[in-house]
Scaffold this active site. Structure first.
Site, mmCIF file in Angstrom:
data_model
loop_
_atom_site.group_PDB
_atom_site.id
_atom_site.type_symbol
_atom_site.label_atom_id
_atom_site.label_comp_id
_atom_site.label_asym_id
_atom_site.label_seq_id
_atom_site.Cartn_x
_atom_site.Cartn_y
_atom_site.Cartn_z
ATOM 1 C CB CYS A 1 -0.879 0.050 1.158
ATOM 2 S SG CYS A 1 -2.046 1.259 1.520
ATOM 3 C CB CYS B 1 -3.213 2.501 -1.514
ATOM 4 S SG CYS B 1 -3.580 0.576 -1.362
ATOM 5 C CE LYS C 1 -4.566 4.251 -6.429
ATOM 6 N NZ LYS C 1 -5.190 2.849 -6.149
ATOM 7 C CE1 TYR D 1 -10.757 -1.774 -6.356
ATOM 8 C CE2 TYR D 1 -10.917 -4.285 -7.052
ATOM 9 C CZ TYR D 1 -11.352 -3.204 -6.264
ATOM 10 O OH TYR D 1 -12.232 -3.464 -5.362
ATOM 11 C CD GLU E 1 -7.121 2.224 -9.025
ATOM 12 O OE1 GLU E 1 -7.971 2.460 -7.975
ATOM 13 O OE2 GLU E 1 -6.038 1.906 -8.579
ATOM 14 C CG HIS F 1 -28.761 23.329 -4.196
ATOM 15 N ND1 HIS F 1 -28.774 22.518 -5.036
ATOM 16 C CD2 HIS F 1 -28.672 24.675 -4.679
ATOM 17 C CE1 HIS F 1 -28.703 23.276 -6.142
ATOM 18 N NE2 HIS F 1 -28.805 24.518 -5.755
ATOM 19 C CD GLU G 1 -27.927 19.360 -4.512
ATOM 20 O OE1 GLU G 1 -28.881 19.674 -4.165
ATOM 21 O OE2 GLU G 1 -27.299 19.953 -5.469
HETATM 22 P P1 NDP Z 1 -8.007 -7.403 -10.226
HETATM 23 O O1 NDP Z 1 -8.402 -9.033 -9.504
HETATM 24 O O2 NDP Z 1 -8.720 -6.292 -9.790
HETATM 25 O O3 NDP Z 1 -8.261 -7.748 -11.703
HETATM 26 C C1 NDP Z 1 -7.548 -8.942 -12.668
HETATM 27 C C2 NDP Z 1 -7.849 -8.788 -14.035
HETATM 28 O O4 NDP Z 1 -7.209 -9.330 -14.617
HETATM 29 C C3 NDP Z 1 -9.166 -9.001 -14.179
HETATM 30 O O5 NDP Z 1 -9.667 -8.228 -15.085
HETATM 31 C C4 NDP Z 1 -9.095 -10.600 -14.810
HETATM 32 O O6 NDP Z 1 -9.990 -11.115 -15.634
HETATM 33 C C5 NDP Z 1 -7.915 -10.377 -15.456
HETATM 34 N N1 NDP Z 1 -7.023 -11.776 -15.428
HETATM 35 C C6 NDP Z 1 -6.716 -12.518 -14.383
HETATM 36 N N2 NDP Z 1 -6.068 -13.522 -14.677
HETATM 37 C C7 NDP Z 1 -5.782 -13.502 -16.238
HETATM 38 C C8 NDP Z 1 -4.849 -13.970 -17.119
HETATM 39 N N3 NDP Z 1 -4.280 -14.923 -16.828
HETATM 40 N N4 NDP Z 1 -4.725 -13.494 -18.466
HETATM 41 C C9 NDP Z 1 -5.239 -12.323 -18.635
HETATM 42 N N5 NDP Z 1 -6.239 -11.573 -17.929
HETATM 43 C C10 NDP Z 1 -6.402 -11.977 -16.580
HETATM 44 O O7 NDP Z 1 -6.652 -7.526 -10.178
HETATM 45 P P2 NDP Z 1 -5.570 -6.241 -10.034
HETATM 46 O O8 NDP Z 1 -4.150 -6.835 -10.387
HETATM 47 O O9 NDP Z 1 -5.796 -5.205 -10.776
HETATM 48 O O10 NDP Z 1 -5.552 -5.885 -8.451
HETATM 49 C C11 NDP Z 1 -5.077 -6.888 -7.494
HETATM 50 C C12 NDP Z 1 -5.740 -6.286 -6.356
HETATM 51 O O11 NDP Z 1 -5.212 -5.332 -5.753
HETATM 52 C C13 NDP Z 1 -7.137 -6.202 -6.399
HETATM 53 O O12 NDP Z 1 -8.105 -7.265 -6.383
HETATM 54 C C14 NDP Z 1 -7.630 -5.299 -5.414
HETATM 55 O O13 NDP Z 1 -8.115 -5.928 -4.320
HETATM 56 C C15 NDP Z 1 -6.383 -4.611 -4.995
HETATM 57 N N6 NDP Z 1 -6.414 -3.325 -5.380
HETATM 58 C C16 NDP Z 1 -7.290 -2.416 -5.074
HETATM 59 C C17 NDP Z 1 -7.418 -1.040 -5.476
HETATM 60 C C18 NDP Z 1 -8.379 -0.093 -4.716
HETATM 61 O O14 NDP Z 1 -8.888 -0.302 -3.903
HETATM 62 N N7 NDP Z 1 -8.706 1.203 -5.596
HETATM 63 C C19 NDP Z 1 -6.347 -0.710 -6.599
HETATM 64 C C20 NDP Z 1 -5.361 -1.717 -6.965
HETATM 65 C C21 NDP Z 1 -5.570 -2.834 -6.520
HETATM 66 P P3 NDP Z 1 -11.356 -11.684 -15.291
HETATM 67 O O15 NDP Z 1 -12.151 -10.578 -14.478
HETATM 68 O O16 NDP Z 1 -12.112 -12.304 -16.439
HETATM 69 O O17 NDP Z 1 -11.133 -12.761 -14.119
#
Ligand code: NDP
Length: 448
Positions: free
Chosen positions: A43, A48, A51, A178, A182, A437, A442
């Site tokens: 983080c 976080c 970022k 995510y 982002e 407002h 709101e």
């Molecule tokens: P996420 O789990 O959010 O998303 C992973 C993405 O990658 C999905 O679209 C998934 O597709 C795809 N994917 C998974 N495996 C493969 C693969 N083998 N080939 C191609 N695509 C694939 O992971 P992130 O890496 O973005 O983030 C990790 C974690 O970090 C998040 O789960 C979140 O909890 C945390 N995070 C939180 C943030 C916040 O609170 N703002 C910001 C950044 C990270 P599909 O949907 O089809 O499975």
């Protein structure tokens, strides 16, 4: 005198580990922490915090455009990636120092090296030294999961993106979660040409589909390209340092960087869990009970390494509950219901509770109230971007099941709305509240 060197040995000085160490020490435990990278964890060091600062930095591009419409002449404006990068990384250094101070002020011993499990009460440090502890807490987090294709070594993950020498003119982002969304937003705002490559046509799977559709619409309007149902076949590096990405369909795409954001996997490889009989699930996450205890009586785990909910505030609560339970004589569990979350895209989206689809599946009859509005802030936005707020209500009890929103500052607004959802309030409670407002928030008390 204890039979052990420490009451508690924490592996990993991220959000969960530091909280657990600090609170356990304040309950009187003798505590040590081992950290192989930097104190603060994902983080603070490579997640976080930096970022969000990049998001803020990139938002100036749009704000400066608005400023001109509001009468401000800004001559000679230009952007310097290295200045933003160094500013962000300097602040990360400052925060790391604060985290270290917190550990010092609680008399927690810090070992700046990797630790692994050597037995139920023994930790082995990279230097070879063995340390014993009555309890061990594993809080080593997760690590980017890199897919397997030829040339993946030329790609970067979110670990490296904060240290790029140059802002990529042309960036490919792989994944639809995510991190992908982002960083697509950050670099698009900074002027990079961004292409998101996703294996299906669904992005941000856990969020309300209508809100995500609005986000996609806005992102495309801002010039982000999406290649759905696509995956990388191979990546080659050219002599001039560019990357040729073969998506297996047409001509390879030429980009400067490929950012892989396809999820994060628990960092359990080589942790020595077998030496103490600590069980993992099929994804390599450590299995724990509601009190964060593993299958070994003296070993506990919190945070992303357990892959329950990969969010910082959750890891912090788990670390705190562990410390109170084990050293504070106050057994506590974490309540995982109604966790609010947000995606810091531009504009951001945020949600708490059930999405419309999940609410219909679970409750059958639900009412959906919404507001689709043009924020005053966007008066001069050339794309006329609209915000969208939704409230999902159980028809029988009239209780709010979920609130979902996209629009400027939506995470700030949603955090407060989440209190109402958590408290089990009804839509009537919102209707009874006078609007403030003019504001975007709101809209929440004016939903139709
Ligand atoms: P996420 O789990 O959010 O998303 C992973 C993405 O990658 C999905 O679209 C998934 O597709 C795809 N994917 C998974 N495996 C493969 C693969 N083998 N080939 C191609 N695509 C694939 O992971 P992130 O890496 O973005 O983030 C990790 C974690 O970090 C998040 O789960 C979140 O909890 C945390 N995070 C939180 C943030 C916040 O609170 N703002 C910001 C950044 C990270 P599909 O949907 O089809 O499975």
């Amino acid at each position: 005198m204890s039979d052990f060197d420490y009451d508690l040995f924490v592996m990993g000085a991220g959000s969960g580990g530091v909280r657990a160490a600090r609170i356990s020490a304040s309950h009187g435990a003798k505590v040590a922490v081992a950290e192989e990278h930097r104190v603060g964890g994902t983080c603070v060091i490579r997640g976080c915090v930096p970022k969000k600062m990049l998001v803020y930095g990139s938002m100036f591009a749009e704000e400066l455009g608005h400023a001109e419409n509001y009468g401000w002449d800004i001559e000679g404006k230009s952007f310097d990636w290295k200045r933003l990068r160094d500013f962000v990384n300097n602040d990360v250094d400052r925060l790391e120092g604060l985290y270290e101070k917190t550990l010092q002020s609680h008399e927690v011993d810090l070992f700046a090296e990797r630790a692994s499990i050597a037995g139920p009460n023994t930790v082995k440090l990279a230097s070879g030294r063995e340390v014993t502890a009555k309890k061990i807490l594993i809080a080593v987090g997760a690590w980017p999961a890199m897919p397997d294709f030829p040339g993946v070594e030329h790609c970067i993950s979110s670990n490296e993106v904060f240290h790029l020498e140059e802002k990529p003119n042309c960036l490919m982002v792989v994944g639809g979660g995510y991190i992908a969304m982002e960083f697509a937003g950050i670099f698009n705002a900074l002027g990079s040409e961004v292409t998101v490559v996703n294996r299906t046509d669904r992005i941000l799977r856990s969020y309300d589909e209508q809100i995500v559709d609005r986000m996609l619409h806005i992102a495309m309007g801002r010039g982000i390209n999406f290649k759905m149902h696509s995956k990388i076949a191979k990546v080659e590096k050219t002599d001039d340092g560019c990357l040729l990405v073969d998506l297996g369909d047409s001509n390879p795409l030429r980009v400067n960087q490929v950012l892989i954001a396809t999820g994060r996997k628990p960092k359990t490889d080589g942790l020595g869990l077998e030496n103490a009989g600590v069980a993992m699930d099929e994804k390599g996450a450590i299995k724990v009970d509601e009190y964060n205890r593993t299958s070994c009586q003296s070993i506990y785990a919190v945070g992303d390494v357990t892959d329950r909910v990969q969010l910082t505030p959750v890891a912090i609560r788990e670390g705190h509950a562990f410390a109170d339970t084990v050293f504070g004589n106050n057994p506590r569990t974490v309540d995982y219901d109604h966790i609010p979350s947000a995606v810091f895209t531009q504009p951001p989206l945020a949600g708490v509770g059930l999405t419309e689809r999940d609410a219909k599946n679970q409750y059958g009859n639900v009412k959906v109230y919404s507001s689709d509005f043009r924020p005053m802030k966007n008066m001069f936005n050339p794309h006329a971007e609209r915000g969208h707020y939704k409230m999902i209500v159980d028809e029988a009890s009239e209780k709010i099941l979920g609130i979902h929103m996209i629009g400027p500052e939506s995470p700030e607004i949603l955090q407060v709305a989440a209190v109402a959802v958590k408290a089990g309030l009804t839509k009537q409670a919102f209707d009874d509240t006078m609007a403030l407002h003019p504001s975007m928030a709101e809209e929440l008390v004016l939903l139709k």
